[in-house]
Scaffold this motif. Sequence first.
Motif, PDB file in Angstrom:
ATOM      1  N   HIS A  83      34.285  36.060  35.714  1.00  0.00           N
ATOM      2  CA  HIS A  83      33.459  36.668  34.667  1.00  0.00           C
ATOM      3  C   HIS A  83      32.134  37.163  35.224  1.00  0.00           C
ATOM      4  CE1 HIS A  83      35.542  35.899  30.751  1.00  0.00           C
ATOM      5  NE2 HIS A  83      36.305  35.209  31.597  1.00  0.00           N
ATOM      6  N   ARG A  84      31.560  36.431  36.154  1.00  0.00           N
ATOM      7  CA  ARG A  84      30.304  36.874  36.767  1.00  0.00           C
ATOM      8  C   ARG A  84      30.520  38.154  37.561  1.00  0.00           C
ATOM      9  NH1 ARG A  84      28.725  30.794  38.463  1.00  0.00           N
ATOM     10  NH2 ARG A  84      27.604  30.267  36.549  1.00  0.00           N
ATOM     11  N   ARG A  85      31.601  38.192  38.334  1.00  0.00           N
ATOM     12  CA  ARG A  85      31.905  39.388  39.123  1.00  0.00           C
ATOM     13  C   ARG A  85      32.112  40.588  38.194  1.00  0.00           C
ATOM     14  NH1 ARG A  85      36.509  38.146  40.797  1.00  0.00           N
ATOM     15  NH2 ARG A  85      37.700  39.646  39.598  1.00  0.00           N
ATOM     16  N   ARG A  86      32.861  40.376  37.123  1.00  0.00           N
ATOM     17  CA  ARG A  86      33.120  41.445  36.167  1.00  0.00           C
ATOM     18  C   ARG A  86      31.822  41.896  35.491  1.00  0.00           C
ATOM     19  NH1 ARG A  86      37.568  40.110  31.957  1.00  0.00           N
ATOM     20  NH2 ARG A  86      37.163  38.317  33.217  1.00  0.00           N
ATOM     21  N   TYR A  87      30.918  40.960  35.187  1.00  0.00           N
ATOM     22  CA  TYR A  87      29.635  41.303  34.585  1.00  0.00           C
ATOM     23  C   TYR A  87      28.852  42.242  35.504  1.00  0.00           C
ATOM     24  CZ  TYR A  87      24.881  40.972  32.896  1.00  0.00           C
ATOM     25  OH  TYR A  87      23.634  41.288  32.440  1.00  0.00           O
ATOM     26  N   PHE A  88      28.792  41.900  36.778  1.00  0.00           N
ATOM     27  CA  PHE A  88      28.073  42.760  37.717  1.00  0.00           C
ATOM     28  C   PHE A  88      28.748  44.121  37.842  1.00  0.00           C
ATOM     29  CE2 PHE A  88      26.249  38.728  39.138  1.00  0.00           C
ATOM     30  CZ  PHE A  88      24.906  39.081  39.222  1.00  0.00           C
ATOM     31  N   ASP A  89      30.076  44.133  37.950  1.00  0.00           N
ATOM     32  CA  ASP A  89      30.817  45.386  38.120  1.00  0.00           C
ATOM     33  C   ASP A  89      30.778  46.270  36.883  1.00  0.00           C
ATOM     34  OD1 ASP A  89      31.506  44.524  40.658  1.00  0.00           O
ATOM     35  OD2 ASP A  89      33.577  44.004  40.134  1.00  0.00           O
ATOM     36  N   GLU A  90      30.949  45.676  35.709  1.00  0.00           N
ATOM     37  CA  GLU A  90      31.123  46.454  34.487  1.00  0.00           C
ATOM     38  C   GLU A  90      29.849  46.651  33.674  1.00  0.00           C
ATOM     39  OE1 GLU A  90      34.294  44.612  32.292  1.00  0.00           O
ATOM     40  OE2 GLU A  90      35.706  44.822  33.962  1.00  0.00           O
ATOM     41  N   VAL A  91      28.870  45.761  33.856  1.00  0.00           N
ATOM     42  CA  VAL A  91      27.655  45.849  33.044  1.00  0.00           C
ATOM     43  C   VAL A  91      26.436  46.181  33.899  1.00  0.00           C
ATOM     44  CG1 VAL A  91      26.103  44.573  31.499  1.00  0.00           C
ATOM     45  CG2 VAL A  91      28.577  44.240  31.335  1.00  0.00           C
ATOM     46  N   LEU A  92      26.156  45.346  34.873  1.00  0.00           N
ATOM     47  CA  LEU A  92      24.904  45.503  35.610  1.00  0.00           C
ATOM     48  C   LEU A  92      24.896  46.707  36.543  1.00  0.00           C
ATOM     49  CD1 LEU A  92      22.204  44.220  35.606  1.00  0.00           C
ATOM     50  CD2 LEU A  92      22.940  42.677  37.401  1.00  0.00           C
TER      51      LEU A  92
END
Length: 146
Positions: A83-92
């Motif tokens: 979820h952290r990786r996806r947050y960085f990839d998709e949001v940040l």
Amino acid sequence: MFDGPEPIYLQIAQMIRAQVLAGELGEEEQVMSTTQFATTFRINPATAAKAFAELVDEGLLYKRRGLGMFVAPGAREKLLGEHRRRYFDEVLDPALAQADILGIPTADVVAYVLGRSGSVAGPADERPAPAGPVRDHLTHPDPKGP
């Protein structure tokens, strides 16, 4: 309960992932059986079994022969990492790319985030104005108008 556009087995898998992520299901804790799922949610046991198979393939659940399905050790940490990786990839990353297009320095983005969280800069209304010509339209309206 299962009314989304995704197949029910995917919704079940996502529900269990969410419970593990939230700490509602801990490591080595037993998960409801396929029969319990079928009875509780009025679904076909094969549907629940398909969800469990997916979670086993992901390494989030494992089967104890004759006892049932259990949350695998490290399952929550694995989900947190994903979820952290996806947050960085998709949001940040897209947000930082947009900030770059708008000419907002990364330091201003960081100051804004720290100000909102109250970690360093204090309340949001005490955030420093962005450096250079870029202004936050909410706290620093353009004096020339829209």
